[in-house]
Design an enzyme around this catalytic site. Structure first.
Site: not given
Length: 553
Positions: A468-470
């Site tokens: 969850y590091h876009p």
């Protein structure tokens, strides 16, 4: 018509920091946020972190299109739809990124964003508490709004992980956010006095109390642009569409998913794509929505032969006890995110700085809170840091209410598969060290039978998860770079009075979790907005393993 000097879209990590700094400078600020309140134990209790990310009330609920290299899997892409943005639903892990990450930004066209340039901003935003676990305060900030703490690290598995790393021949570091990232040591977290210390708690609330900073709850539909200048933001609220006017500038800080969507809805983006959706082109910027990046990770899980893991709290009674203790005292298991030991290693000789990250957890559990059926266990989340794969965020339609199309194009390169196989094998070696001997049972996943490249690839394809590091979809770069969206002062190229400041501007993903560099981006962008001289560059030199050319550790 409501008006302020500055209108910020998004009360997330960067938006809250900018609101604080602009308010502090005497400017009037309106922050637009679609999500609602962040009050309540699901968000504020650190150990409850798996809940808000899976609640539509707090999460935009984005999903990818079927990912072509993962057998068509549709992946969840949570983003915070709540005051504090993703800093209110994340795992509270605080990682600045490696010095080399920011030097790469500067070399790729983001002049003024090298490590020497950004380190003073990291220090300005931090109030660091080492908790007696080591580190040099000279590298850290002591009086910023963002409290950074460390968990108690009392669980024997948490300590065994760092010792196993040392036994495997890796360095131990007292502070991966300080001089030396490479190695094993304690995790930093955005937790203060037993509560999640989100950007809302650290920045937005104090700003609203002290200065002319207001929050408007509404759904941003587009930026209003007149004669090439941003003049306001069109929002929907209470069943009506209205415009909030910006006397000076509009700042988009809506996430790496929503920021490019808003730019495209406003006529800024790849011209052919905009025309396809009937949107008039204001600025033809080919890079809007492109360059999408993320971190993937696997959960390497082991059973434990002693009842030392957090599994004992995983019953209804156990959770009730943890919750009650936290509610009344803000202490105990509930006051930690349980990610208390970290590791950053290099995957091979010739890699100059870490390209694999570990999050260690003293329980075998999924991110959505489902515990392994095997009972007591432990796990390491492991994944490569610098995937060469790139994806895109594009419009599904010209309707602002429609979610955008998201394709990360995960695992598109052979290097991705090589990196993950190596990460699995290096992790097995760490778990095999003497430090884990008193606790080590059998491998739950991938499982001892999963050994060959083909078997590992099958496991990766089925089980790899987003960390969850876009980021990267409104890339910062030189004005003559056709794929750059903003210049090094965060100004949208080709439009006046409009900036973007959030993780979408990252030219390349940084090591580790993205909350810290997102807040730093807001801090530094605020100085650019105010026309201030940036903070003087630091002359501190980070540690790079002197033997990186010839050895992996």
């Amino acid at each position: 018509m409501i008006q302020a000097d500055y209108v910020i879209i998004g009360a997330g990590s960067a938006g809250c920091a900018m609101a604080y700094r602009l308010g502090e400078a005497g400017k009037s600020v309106i922050v637009i946020e679609h999500g609602g309140t962040d009050a309540g134990p699901f968000i504020q209790m650190p150990a409850a972190l798996s809940y808000p990310m899976n609640m539509r009330r707090y999460d935009w609920g984005f999903q990818t299109e079927p990912e072509p290299h993962l057998g068509g899997r549709v992946m969840a892409t949570p983003r915070g739809k709540v005051i504090g943005g993703s800093s209110s639903i994340n795992g509270m892990i605080y990682v600045r990124g490696h010095a080399r990450d920011f030097d790469h930004w500067a070399e790729s066209g983001a002049a003024g964003w090298s490590y020497a340039d950004v380190l003073p901003y990291f220090k300005r935003m931090e109030h660091w508490h080492d908790g007696g676990h080591g580190g040099d305060p000279a590298w850290r900030g002591a009086d910023g709004p963002l409290h950074i703490t460390r968990g108690p690290r009392t669980n024997p598995l948490t300590r065994a992980f760092v010792e196993a790393g040392r036994q495997a021949g890796y360095p131990v570091t007292g502070d991966y956010n300080g001089e030396q990232q490479e190695g094993f040591g304690p995790f930093d977290s955005t937790i203060w006095r037993g509560r999640r210390w989100s950007a809302a708690n650290a920045y937005l609330r104090p700003a609203m109390r002290q200065w002319n900073v207001k929050l408007v709850q509404g759904f941003a539909r587009k930026v209003v642009i007149e004669n090439g200048k941003a003049t306001g933001v069109e929002i929907a609220r209470g069943g009506k569409v209205e415009v909030i006017a910006a006397g000076a500038e509009v700042i988009v800080a809506a996430s790496s998913i929503n920021s490019p969507k808003l730019l495209m809805l406003s006529g800024i983006g790849p011209a052919a794509h905009l025309r396809q959706h009937g949107i008039a082109v204001v600025a033809d910027r080919a890079g809007v929505g492109q360059n999408l990046q993320d971190h993937l990770e696997l959960y390497m899980q082991m059973t434990a032969t002693q009842p030392v893991s957090l599994y004992k709290y995983w019953s209804l009674m156990g959770k009730a006890w943890v919750g009650a203790r936290w509610l009344f005292t803000r202490t105990g298991i509930g006051a930690s995110n349980q990610f208390e030991s970290a590791g950053f290693i290099r995957s091979a000789a010739g890699v100059d700085y870490p390209d694999i990250q570990y999050h260690f957890l003293p329980i075998a559990v999924r991110y959505d809170g489902q515990a392994a059926a095997e009972g007591h266990g432990f796990q390491a989340h492991v994944g490569p840091m610098r995937s060469p794969s790139r994806g895109a965020v594009t419009l599904r339609s010209a309707d602002p209410a429609d979610a955008p199309k998201i394709v990360f194009n995960y695992m598109a390169h052979d290097q991705d598969w090589q990196d993950f196989r190596r990460a699995i094998r290096l992790t097995r070696e760490i778990f095999a060290q003497e430090a884990f001997a008193p606790y080590r049972g059998y491998e739950i996943q991938p499982g001892a039978a999963c050994q060959s490249d083909a078997e590992l690839d099958d496991f990766i394809r089925e089980h790899v998860e987003s960390a969850y590091h876009p980021c990267g979809t409104c890339k910062m770069g030189a004005t003559d770079d056709p794929m750059a969206v903003v210049d090094p002062e965060n100004r949208v190229i080709g439009v006046q009075g409009l900036r973007v400041a959030d993780s979408s501007v990252f030219p390349r993903i940084t090591n580790g979790n993205l909350n810290a560099p997102s807040i730093m981006t807001g801090e530094k962008a605020a100085d650019h907005v105010l026309g201030r001289q940036p903070l003087p560059p630091s002359n501190q030199q980070p540690w790079i393993n002197p033997n990186w050319r010839e050895s992996q550790r």
